[in-house]
Design a protein around this motif. Structure first.
Motif, PDB file in Angstrom:
ATOM      1  N   ARG A 100       8.334  -7.328   2.491  1.00 43.57           N
ATOM      2  CA  ARG A 100       7.353  -7.943   3.008  1.00 43.57           C
ATOM      3  C   ARG A 100       6.291  -8.646   2.042  1.00 43.57           C
ATOM      4  NH1 ARG A 100       3.707  -4.320   6.820  1.00 43.57           N
ATOM      5  NH2 ARG A 100       3.171  -3.331   4.660  1.00 43.57           N
ATOM      6  N   ARG A 150       3.231   1.791   5.138  1.00 40.12           N
ATOM      7  CA  ARG A 150       2.505   0.904   6.401  1.00 40.12           C
ATOM      8  C   ARG A 150       3.138  -0.251   6.856  1.00 40.12           C
ATOM      9  NH1 ARG A 150      -2.964   2.478   4.376  1.00 40.12           N
ATOM     10  NH2 ARG A 150      -3.996   0.938   5.833  1.00 40.12           N
ATOM     11  N   VAL A 151       4.352  -0.139   7.175  1.00 43.09           N
ATOM     12  CA  VAL A 151       5.125  -1.171   7.872  1.00 43.09           C
ATOM     13  C   VAL A 151       4.610  -1.540   9.369  1.00 43.09           C
ATOM     14  CG1 VAL A 151       7.156  -0.950   6.541  1.00 43.09           C
ATOM     15  CG2 VAL A 151       6.985  -0.131   8.735  1.00 43.09           C
ATOM     16  N   PHE A 152       4.445  -2.554   9.915  1.00 44.01           N
ATOM     17  CA  PHE A 152       4.179  -2.640  11.247  1.00 44.01           C
ATOM     18  C   PHE A 152       5.418  -1.991  12.174  1.00 44.01           C
ATOM     19  CE2 PHE A 152       2.032  -6.202   9.212  1.00 44.01           C
ATOM     20  CZ  PHE A 152       0.647  -5.977   9.456  1.00 44.01           C
ATOM     21  N   ALA A 153       5.021  -0.807  12.724  1.00 46.06           N
ATOM     22  CA  ALA A 153       6.271  -0.194  13.159  1.00 46.06           C
ATOM     23  C   ALA A 153       6.568  -0.695  14.686  1.00 46.06           C
ATOM     24  CB  ALA A 153       5.864   1.333  13.470  1.00 46.06           C
ATOM     25  N   ASN A 154       5.527  -1.369  15.301  1.00 46.96           N
ATOM     26  CA  ASN A 154       5.773  -1.997  16.443  1.00 46.96           C
ATOM     27  C   ASN A 154       6.485  -3.638  16.583  1.00 46.96           C
ATOM     28  OD1 ASN A 154       3.407  -3.223  15.348  1.00 46.96           O
ATOM     29  ND2 ASN A 154       2.454  -3.401  17.232  1.00 46.96           N
ATOM     30  N   MET A 155       6.813  -4.111  15.275  1.00 40.20           N
ATOM     31  CA  MET A 155       7.361  -5.191  15.235  1.00 40.20           C
ATOM     32  C   MET A 155       8.773  -4.906  14.581  1.00 40.20           C
ATOM     33  SD  MET A 155       4.415  -7.648  13.605  1.00 40.20           S
ATOM     34  CE  MET A 155       2.789  -7.732  13.986  1.00 40.20           C
ATOM     35  N   GLU A 214       8.045 -11.910   8.185  1.00 41.82           N
ATOM     36  CA  GLU A 214       7.459 -13.097   8.664  1.00 41.82           C
ATOM     37  C   GLU A 214       5.935 -12.827   8.469  1.00 41.82           C
ATOM     38  OE1 GLU A 214      10.583 -14.689  11.987  1.00 41.82           O
ATOM     39  OE2 GLU A 214       8.826 -13.740  12.532  1.00 41.82           O
ATOM     40  N   MET A 215       5.330 -11.442   8.654  1.00 43.33           N
ATOM     41  CA  MET A 215       3.967 -11.268   8.553  1.00 43.33           C
ATOM     42  C   MET A 215       3.639 -11.210   6.877  1.00 43.33           C
ATOM     43  SD  MET A 215       2.213 -10.972  10.989  1.00 43.33           S
ATOM     44  CE  MET A 215       0.712 -10.669   9.949  1.00 43.33           C
ATOM     45  N   PRO A 230       0.778  -1.211  -0.040  1.00 42.61           N
ATOM     46  CA  PRO A 230       0.190   0.076  -0.191  1.00 42.61           C
ATOM     47  C   PRO A 230       0.647   1.266  -0.038  1.00 42.61           C
ATOM     48  CG  PRO A 230       0.013  -0.833   2.241  1.00 42.61           C
ATOM     49  CD  PRO A 230       0.848  -1.842   1.344  1.00 42.61           C
ATOM     50  N   GLU A 277      10.202  -9.657  12.132  1.00 41.75           N
ATOM     51  CA  GLU A 277       8.735  -9.951  12.099  1.00 41.75           C
ATOM     52  C   GLU A 277       7.712  -9.336  11.240  1.00 41.75           C
ATOM     53  OE1 GLU A 277       7.921 -10.350  16.853  1.00 41.75           O
ATOM     54  OE2 GLU A 277       8.390  -8.205  16.052  1.00 41.75           O
ATOM     55  N   ALA A 300       4.852 -13.346   5.045  1.00 44.64           N
ATOM     56  CA  ALA A 300       4.431 -14.867   4.790  1.00 44.64           C
ATOM     57  C   ALA A 300       3.544 -15.362   5.135  1.00 44.64           C
ATOM     58  CB  ALA A 300       5.988 -15.660   4.812  1.00 44.64           C
ATOM     59  N   PHE A 301       2.636 -14.712   5.916  1.00 41.01           N
ATOM     60  CA  PHE A 301       1.541 -15.104   7.002  1.00 41.01           C
ATOM     61  C   PHE A 301       0.550 -16.464   6.319  1.00 41.01           C
ATOM     62  CE2 PHE A 301      -2.509 -15.196   9.088  1.00 41.01           C
ATOM     63  CZ  PHE A 301      -1.980 -15.205  10.586  1.00 41.01           C
TER      64      PHE A 301
END
Ligand SMILES: Nc1ncnc2c1ncn2[C@@H]1O[C@H](COP(=O)(O)OP(=O)(O)OP(=O)(O)O)[C@@H](O)[C@H]1O
Ligand SMILES: [Mg+2]
Lengths: 295, 234
Positions: B147, B86-91, B98-99, B82, B95, B101-102
Motif C-alpha cells: 500500500r 493498520r490495513v483497512f480491514a473492512n476493505m 488503491e487507497m 505505521p 481496495e 495510490a489515493f
C-alpha cells in the motif's frame, strides 16, 4: 390483505426514517458523533421545499424533481455550515462537548424556523398530484410508489458514491482509521465536510417526501422523526450504511403495525421499545459485528 | 533527502523527543533503533505530520515540512507505513492498494505499480478480492508495505515491519526492504530487531528515551561493544 396494506403503508413511512437514519449513521461513522441536529436538517429540508413550492406553482412533471434537488442542495450547504461552525472547532475535544453542541444547534434551528416562518402547522403544497389505484382490495397511491422509489434510487446512488468514487473511498478510510487515511493523502477535513453534505441532502429528501406523504409540517417535526431515525440507525448497527436503510424500513413497518394491532397511542412508544430490545439483545445492531470494527 | 534538526516533541508533560537531529541521504537505507518507548514511532509521526512537534525543523529536499497537514506531506512523497500494519480491514486487498495510490491520478502509472506490487507479493494477488482483515499477520505486513509502495514514495518511513513475524518471514521482509531500496526508494527504517536492521541498513542512529546516543555506519555499530550488549543481547 389488511396485513399487506399495512406493510405497504409501513414501507412508505420506513423509507423516510431510512433516509434520515443514513445521515445519522454516516456522520457517526466518520466523526463518532450522534448529530442530534440531524432531525432539524430534515425539518429544514421540508421547509425549503415548502417555500420553493409556494413560489413556483407551475404544474410540470419537473416540479417535484426540481424541488427535491433544490432542497437537497440547500440542506447540504446547511449541513456543511453546521459542521464548520459548530463541530469542527471541537474536533479534538471530549465527545460530550460536541454532543451538547449538537443539542444546541438543534434548538437553534427549531427556533430559527419558528421565528422566521411561524410556530404553527403548515399544509404542504401538493407537488405531486395524488391518484390511487385499487388492486384486489389494496389501495396504493402514487405517493406510496414515489416515496420508496425515491428512497431506493437515493440509496443506490449513495452505494455507488461510497464504493466507487474517490470521495466515498476516502469516507470509508477515514471512518475506519483517520490517521492512516491521512497517511494515504486523504484530506480528512474535506472528507468530513462531504459526509455532512451527503447526510444532510438525504435528510432533506426525507423532508420533501414526508411533506408529500403526510402533508403537514412544523418546526418541531424533526424531533420525533429524528429520534426514530436514530433508533433505526442503532437497530441496523450504528455506522453501518445498509443497516440504517434496513433499520429505517423495519421501524416504519413496526410503527404502522403497532398502531394497527394495539393502539395509535403506541405510535411513538414503539421506537423506544425497539431501542430497549436492541440494547438488551444485540447492542451492536442487526448488521453489527460482535466486536465493533473500530477497535 | 530528509533532514531532521533539533526536534522536540511533548505529549502533555512527557518530553518524548529531546533535540533529535538526523539525516537520510537520497538512495540510502537508514535505521533508527532503540528500546520500547525510546521515541522511534514518535519520530516518524512527527515527520509524517501525525503529531506536531514543539520545536525543531524537518526538511524534505530543503522544503520545510513542519506545520504542513499530514495529507500534504504524503502527497509530497513521504510515505509512513505505521506500526502494527493498520490495513483497512473492512476493505479488500485491492481496495487497500488503491487507497495507497489515493493522492495520485496517473492511471497508467497506478496500473503499472499495481502489477509491480503483485509481482513482488504474489500472495496479495491471489487474495486481491479478500477482505484485508482476514489476511495473516505476515500478509497484512506485505499489504501495508505494498500500500505504501502504491503511493510511489520518494522516501518510505517503515515502523517495525518485522514485528510479530516468524523468523523466515522476518528475513523475507528485510529482503523486500532491500529490493525496494535497490529499485530507487529511500528508506528510513525503525526497528526493534536491531540485528536485522543493522544488517539491512547503511547507517544507523540509536535512540534512548528521547535522545540520540549513537550514530554511524552499520558495520561499525554492529562491532561496538555497547551496542552488542544493549541491543544484540550479548
Ligand atoms: N499519544 C501519546 N500520549 C502520551 N504519551 C505517549 C503517546 N504516544 C507515545 N507516548 C510516550 O512517548 C514515548 C515514546 O513513544 P513511542 O511510541 O515513540 O516509542 P517507540 O520507540 O516507538 O516504542 P516501541 O518500540 O514500543 O514502539 C513513550 O514513553 C510513550 O509512552
Ligand atoms: Mg513504536
Amino acid at each position: 390483505m389488511e396485513l399487506l396494506q399495512q406493510i405497504i403503508n409501513g414501507i412508505s413511512l420506513g423509507s423516510i426514517y431510512a433516509l434520515i437514519a443514513l445521515g445519522y449513521t454516516m456522520v457517526y461513522g466518520i466523526v463518532r458523533l450522534i448529530n442530534f441536529a440531524h432531525g432539524d436538517v430534515y425539518m429544514a429540508g421540508a421547509y425549503i421545499a415548502y417555500l420553493i413550492a409556494n413560489r413556483f406553482s407551475e404544474e410540470t412533471v419537473w416540479r417535484f424533481p426540481l424541488i427535491l434537488l433544490a432542497s437537497m442542495g440547500g440542506c447540504s450547504l446547511l449541513g456543511m455550515a453546521i459542521e464548520r461552525v459548530a463541530y469542527k472547532p471541537l474536533r479534538n475535544r471530549p465527545r460530550i462537548a460536541t454532543l451538547t453542541t449538537a443539542i444546541g444547534v438543534s434548538i437553534f434551528l427549531e427556533n430559527l424556523v419558528r421565528v422566521a416562518i411561524g410556530p404553527n402547522f403548515l399544509g404542504f403544497p401538493e407537488i405531486i398530484t395524488r391518484t390511487s389505484w385499487e388492486i384486489k382490495g389494496i389501495t396504493i397511491s402514487n405517493v406510496q410508489v414515489v416515496v420508496p422509489g425515491c428512497t431506493v434510487l437515493l440509496v443506490l446512488v449513495l452505494h455507488y458514491v461510497v464504493h466507487k468514487t474517490k470521495a466515498g473511498k476516502a469516507m470509508r478510510a477515514v471512518s475506519f482509521d483517520r490517521d492512516v487515511a491521512m497517511l494515504m493523502g486523504v484530506n480528512v477535513d474535506n472528507t468530513i465536510r462531504i459526509t455532512f453534505a451527503i447526510g444532510s441532502a438525504l435528510a432533506a429528501a426525507a423532508g420533501v417526501l414526508v411533506g408529500i406523504a403526510y402533508p403537514r409540517i412544523d418546526p418541531y417535526m424533526g424531533i420525533m422523526a429524528g429520534l426514530k431515525a436514530f433508533v433505526s440507525a442503532v437497530l441496523g448497527g450504528i455506522g453501518i450504511i445498509p443497516g440504517a436503510a434496513l433499520g429505517g424500513l423495519m421501524m416504519g413497518v413496526a410503527e404502522v403495525m403497532a398502531v394497527q394491532l394495539f393502539s395509535s397511542s403506541l405510535k411513538d412508544a414503539i421506537a423506544f421499545v425497539v431501542l430497549i430490545v436492541v440494547l438488551l439483545v444485540k447492542p451492536t445492531g442487526l448488521l453489527g459485528k460482535v466486536a465493533s470494527e473500530k477497535v | 533527502m530528509l533532514e531532521v534538526n533539533d526536534l522536540h516533541v511533548y505529549y502533555g508533560g512527557i518530553h518524548a523527543l529531546s533535540g533529535v537531529s538526523f539525516k537520510v541521504e537520497e538512495g540510502e537505507i537508514v535505521t533508527l533503533i532503540g528500546a520500547n518507548g525510546a521515541g522511534k514511532s514518535t519520530c516518524l509521526k512527527a515527520i509524517s505530520g501525525l503529531i506536531q512537534p514543539r520545536s525543531g525543523c524537518i526538511r524534505l529536499k530543503g522544503q520545510a515540512l513542519m506545520g504542513i497537514p499530514a495529507h500534504k506531506i504524503a502527497e509530497a512523497g513521504v510515505i509512513h507505513v505505521p506500526e502494527g500494519r493498520r490495513v483497512f480491514a473492512n476493505m479488500t486487498v485491492l481496495e487497500n492498494l488503491e487507497m495507497g495510490a489515493f493522492a495520485r491520478s496517473d492511471r497508467s502509472g497506478i496500473e503499472k505499480d499495481l502489477r509491480e506490487v503483485f509481482r513482488r507479493f504474489p500472495r496479495l494477488e491471489e487474495r486481491k478480492y479478500q477482505l484485508a482483515g482476514t489476511l495473516s499477520g505476515g500478509e497484512q505486513q506485505m499489504l501495508a508495505i505494498g500500500r505504501g509502495l502504491m503511493a510511489r514514495p520518494k522516501i518510505m518511513l517503515l515502523d517495525e515491519p518485522s514485528m510479530g513475524l516468524s523468523p523466515i518471514l522476518v528475513r523475507e521482509i528485510f529482503d523486500i526492504i532491500k529490493s525496494i531500496n535497490a529499485a530507487g526508494t529511500t528508506v528510513l527504517l525503525v526497528e526493534q530487531n536491531a540485528y536485522m536492521a543493522l544488517q539491512t541498513a547503511k547507517r544507523a542512529y540509536v535512540l534512548e528515551t528521547g535522545f540520540l546516543t549513537m550514530e554511524g555506519p552499520c558495520d561499525k555499530l554492529l562491532a561496538d561493544p555497547k551496542v552488542r550488549s544493549a541491543y544484540l543481547g550479548e
